[in-house]
Design a protein around this motif. Sequence first.
Motif, PDB file in Angstrom:
ATOM      1  N   ALA A  39      -3.326  -3.016  -8.953  1.00 57.38           N
ATOM      2  CA  ALA A  39      -2.966  -1.626  -8.670  1.00 57.38           C
ATOM      3  C   ALA A  39      -4.211  -0.757  -8.549  1.00 57.38           C
ATOM      4  CB  ALA A  39      -2.070  -1.091  -9.792  1.00 57.38           C
ATOM      5  N   GLY A  40      -4.126   0.291  -7.726  1.00 54.41           N
ATOM      6  CA  GLY A  40      -5.228   1.229  -7.545  1.00 54.41           C
ATOM      7  C   GLY A  40      -5.263   2.259  -8.657  1.00 54.41           C
ATOM      8  N   LEU A  41      -5.777   1.868  -9.822  1.00 55.36           N
ATOM      9  CA  LEU A  41      -5.773   2.727 -11.001  1.00 55.36           C
ATOM     10  C   LEU A  41      -6.684   3.936 -10.815  1.00 55.36           C
ATOM     11  CD1 LEU A  41      -6.017   0.006 -13.813  1.00 55.36           C
ATOM     12  CD2 LEU A  41      -3.953   1.169 -12.976  1.00 55.36           C
ATOM     13  N   ASP A  42      -6.311   5.048 -11.450  1.00 53.00           N
ATOM     14  CA  ASP A  42      -7.160   6.236 -11.414  1.00 53.00           C
ATOM     15  C   ASP A  42      -8.308   6.094 -12.416  1.00 53.00           C
ATOM     16  OD1 ASP A  42      -6.139   6.853 -13.968  1.00 53.00           O
ATOM     17  OD2 ASP A  42      -4.773   8.386 -13.212  1.00 53.00           O
ATOM     18  N   GLY A  43      -9.195   7.084 -12.445  1.00 54.63           N
ATOM     19  CA  GLY A  43     -10.406   6.992 -13.238  1.00 54.63           C
ATOM     20  C   GLY A  43     -10.162   6.830 -14.726  1.00 54.63           C
ATOM     21  N   ASP A  44      -9.232   7.608 -15.273  1.00 56.66           N
ATOM     22  CA  ASP A  44      -8.970   7.515 -16.712  1.00 56.66           C
ATOM     23  C   ASP A  44      -8.346   6.178 -17.075  1.00 56.66           C
ATOM     24  OD1 ASP A  44     -10.027  10.002 -17.223  1.00 56.66           O
ATOM     25  OD2 ASP A  44      -8.102  11.047 -17.109  1.00 56.66           O
ATOM     26  N   PRO A  98       0.836  -1.209   0.000  1.00 55.92           N
ATOM     27  CA  PRO A  98       0.000   0.000   0.000  1.00 55.92           C
ATOM     28  C   PRO A  98       0.867   1.253   0.000  1.00 55.92           C
ATOM     29  CG  PRO A  98      -0.041  -1.053   2.153  1.00 55.92           C
ATOM     30  CD  PRO A  98       0.679  -1.992   1.241  1.00 55.92           C
ATOM     31  N   LEU A  99       0.403   2.279  -0.712  1.00 59.26           N
ATOM     32  CA  LEU A  99       1.163   3.516  -0.830  1.00 59.26           C
ATOM     33  C   LEU A  99       0.792   4.485   0.287  1.00 59.26           C
ATOM     34  CD1 LEU A  99       1.050   4.123  -4.689  1.00 59.26           C
ATOM     35  CD2 LEU A  99       2.660   2.773  -3.335  1.00 59.26           C
ATOM     36  N   GLN A 100       1.700   5.365   0.579  1.00 56.66           N
ATOM     37  CA  GLN A 100       1.453   6.403   1.564  1.00 56.66           C
ATOM     38  C   GLN A 100       0.695   7.562   0.912  1.00 56.66           C
ATOM     39  OE1 GLN A 100       2.288   5.826   4.908  1.00 56.66           O
ATOM     40  NE2 GLN A 100       2.563   3.831   3.914  1.00 56.66           N
ATOM     41  N   GLU A 101       0.120   8.403   1.735  1.00 57.95           N
ATOM     42  CA  GLU A 101      -0.661   9.524   1.224  1.00 57.95           C
ATOM     43  C   GLU A 101       0.204  10.386   0.303  1.00 57.95           C
ATOM     44  OE1 GLU A 101      -3.526  13.139   2.902  1.00 57.95           O
ATOM     45  OE2 GLU A 101      -2.407  11.862   4.294  1.00 57.95           O
ATOM     46  N   PHE A 131       1.878   5.965  -8.686  1.00 60.03           N
ATOM     47  CA  PHE A 131       2.663   5.030  -9.495  1.00 60.03           C
ATOM     48  C   PHE A 131       2.279   5.209 -10.953  1.00 60.03           C
ATOM     49  CE2 PHE A 131      -1.199   2.675  -8.383  1.00 60.03           C
ATOM     50  CZ  PHE A 131      -1.627   2.248  -9.632  1.00 60.03           C
ATOM     51  N   THR A 132       3.135   4.719 -11.825  1.00 60.47           N
ATOM     52  CA  THR A 132       2.876   4.709 -13.259  1.00 60.47           C
ATOM     53  C   THR A 132       3.158   3.309 -13.793  1.00 60.47           C
ATOM     54  OG1 THR A 132       3.554   7.032 -13.443  1.00 60.47           O
ATOM     55  CG2 THR A 132       3.481   5.747 -15.483  1.00 60.47           C
ATOM     56  N   THR A 174      -2.866   5.438  -7.540  1.00 65.62           N
ATOM     57  CA  THR A 174      -2.368   5.728  -6.200  1.00 65.62           C
ATOM     58  C   THR A 174      -2.945   4.706  -5.229  1.00 65.62           C
ATOM     59  OG1 THR A 174      -2.151   7.482  -4.535  1.00 65.62           O
ATOM     60  CG2 THR A 174      -4.260   7.333  -5.671  1.00 65.62           C
ATOM     61  N   GLU A 175      -2.590   4.807  -3.985  1.00 66.11           N
ATOM     62  CA  GLU A 175      -3.142   4.063  -2.838  1.00 66.11           C
ATOM     63  C   GLU A 175      -2.685   2.609  -2.719  1.00 66.11           C
ATOM     64  OE1 GLU A 175      -7.253   6.163  -1.560  1.00 66.11           O
ATOM     65  OE2 GLU A 175      -7.449   4.733  -3.213  1.00 66.11           O
TER      66      GLU A 175
END
Length: 668
Positions: free
Chosen positions: A585-590, A525-528, A532-533, A541-542
Motif C-alpha cells: 500500500a502507498g502509506l503516508d509519511g506518518d 491503483p487509486l484515483q486522485e 485508504f485506511t 493513498t495512490e
Amino acid sequence: MSWSHVDNAWPTRGLSYGADYNPEQWDRATWAEDVRLMTRAGVNLVSLGIFSWGLVEVADGEFGWGWLDEVVDLLAEGGIAIDLATPTAAPPGWLLAARPEIRPVDHEMRPHWPGARLGWCPSSPVFREYALRVVRALADRYGHRDHVVMWHVSNELGGGNGRCYCDVSAEAFRGWLRRRYGTLAALNDAWGAAFWGHTYRDFAHVVPPRGNNAKNPSLVLDFDRFSSDELLAHYLAERAVLKAVTPHLPVTTNFMVGAEPDVVDYPRWAAHMDIVANDHYTRSADPVPEQDVAFSGDRMRAMTTRRRPWLLMEHSTSAVSWQPRNRAKTRGELIRNSLSHVGHGADGVMFFQWRASRAGAEQFHSAMVPHAGADTELYRDVCRLGAYLRSLAPVLGSRAPRARVGILFDDEAGWAMAKGVKPNNHLDYGRLVRDWHHAFWRLNASIEVLPPWADLAGHEVLVVPALFLTGDDTAARVAAFAGAGGTVVVSFLSGIVDENDQVRLGGYPGAFRDLLGVRCEEFRPLQEGETFTLDNGWRGTEWTELLRVGEAEVLAGYSGGQLDGRPAVTSRPLPGGGRAVYVSAGLDGDSLLALARSLVAAPTGVPAGVEVLVRRNDDEVFTFFVNHADTDAVLAATGREMLTDRPVGGELHLPAGEVRVVRSARLG
C-alpha cells in the motif's frame, strides 16, 4: 606557499573550500580583489576554466593563453590551489559554425541551436577530435604547475546533451546493440519485438526512440543505457589524455546526484573517478530541503569505495536562478547545508560560483560574493563557514561507519518506471524512494542509499522501494541478505520487470515473490483524491493491491472498501533469523514513520529537528549535531566542540539553526 603532489591524493591539505571561478567575466582589477577576498574567506581551492574554450583557443588551432596564464599566476601568489577544468562543456562559436554536425539532435530530429551548454553530440568523432586536442594543449601547458592539483573533466556531463538522436548516434547505438546482444534473435527476444510486428531482420533497421509515438519500453531503456555509456566514453577519452601527461593528478567530473534518477548512471561511473564529486541544489518548493541534502549525501557516500570521502563540487550560497520561484536561503541555512554535506562524508565544500555574474543566463544565481559585494551578511557567512572548515581540518579523511539502514536506488529502475504506460502514471520513482528515506531520517537512523550491486553486508535493514526493474542477481543478493539474518522491506512496484523491461509472470512482485511469501494478483491503483485506511490505523493513498498470503503473516489489513479484510502489510520470518516484509500500500509519511520505528530503534535524547551524523578515524569520533529547528536543543555529549573550541562535559547546548561538532576519543 609551497606545494607538493601525492599521487591521486586529496587536492588540499585541509577540507577543500571554494567555488567555480570565472575571471573571464571580470576585469583585471577585480581579479586582484577576488584573490584578496578569497584569502579572507579561507578559500583554498577554485575550479577554473570550465567555460573557457573559446577564450583560449580563439580560432581553429590558434591559442591565446595570456589571460589564463595571468590568473593561474595570481592564484599561485595567493596560495589558492586550482581544480583545472577541461573546457569541453562549451564548444566555441567558431567550431559550432564550422562543424554544425557536432550539435546534439532532439527526439524530433531538431538540432540544438548554439547558446546553451554541452552543445555537442557524445557520439560525434568530429567533436571528440577537437575536444581531445584542446585537452592535450591545456594539460601540456598547466599540468605541471605546482598549484594545479586536480583535473575537472567538462561540467555536469549529460546536463544538456544526455540524449542525442542524430544519425551518428543512431549508428553508434546499433553498434552498442550488436556488442550487447550479438544476434538479432537475442535482440528481438529481449525487446519482445513481436509485439506490434516490430521484429527486426537487420540491425540497420533499428533507430533511436524518435518522435512522440508510443515506443517499445525495452528499446527506450537500452537507448538510455547507451546514452550514459557514450558520455562515459567521452569522459574516459579526456581522462586518458590527462593521465598520459599528468599521471600524478586526480581526475574527476561533477555528478548531479539527488533524489531523482540521473540522466546518466553515475553510480556505474563512480569507479572511474579518482575523487567522486557532486553538485547538489535544494528545491525552493521542497518542504524539507534538509532531508534532500541528506539523501544526496547518503547516495554519494555509498558510491565511494569503502565509504571514502567525496567532494561537494557545487551548491548554492542562497537562491538559484533556474526554478519557477527562487527562494533565498534562511539565516544559517548556508552553513547547515554545507556542514550537513561534510557530516555525510564530503571532505570539501564548493559553490557555484565565486562572484555573482552581471550578465548571462545565470546572472541572478547566488554566489560567495553577491551583487551587493563583500559588505553583506551573505559574504560574512561565507567567511564564517571558511573559519568553521579550518577548525574541522582533523575531520579530513575520516569516514562514516557502516549505516544501519540500506536503501536500494537504481537509475535504470527509475528510467524503466518513467518510460511507457504504467498502472499509475503519476507515481514518481525518486519521490517514492525519498519517502522511505524520510521515515528513517526522521528517526536519525544512519542510512546509505545504495546501487543494487553494492555490498549489502553489515546493514540491519535493507529497504527495496519501487525497484520496478530488478535483475535476477539483485533478487538473489537481497534474498541472501535476508537469509543471513537481515530484515528486508520491499514496497509495491518492486521486482515487476526483469533487466530487459519484460514483466515477470506468475504474480507480482515477481522477483521477490518467493522471498516475501505473498502473491499480488492484481494492482488496484487509486484515483486522485482517493485514500485508504488499514486496520492498525495506518493510512495512505495512490496505490493498493489484491494480495494473497502464502508463508507470510499479516501485519496490517485493509479496512473498508473493496479490499476490506484483505492483507496489506505482511512479514515472513526466515530460518536464519531474518525476515521479509512486504508493503503493498502507498502509506503516508506518518505511517511509514511508524513502520520504520518498528524496525529500527531511534536514538534517545535527540529532539525533533536535530540531525546527528558521525564520522570517525582509527582514534577519534566526530559527531555532527545539526539543528534544523527554530528552538534551542540540549543533547548528551562529551568531548571538545570544534567550532567554538570549548569542552563539552556531558551536555551540549545547540542553538536554533546552528551546527556543533564534538570531537571525542574512539572507544573499542
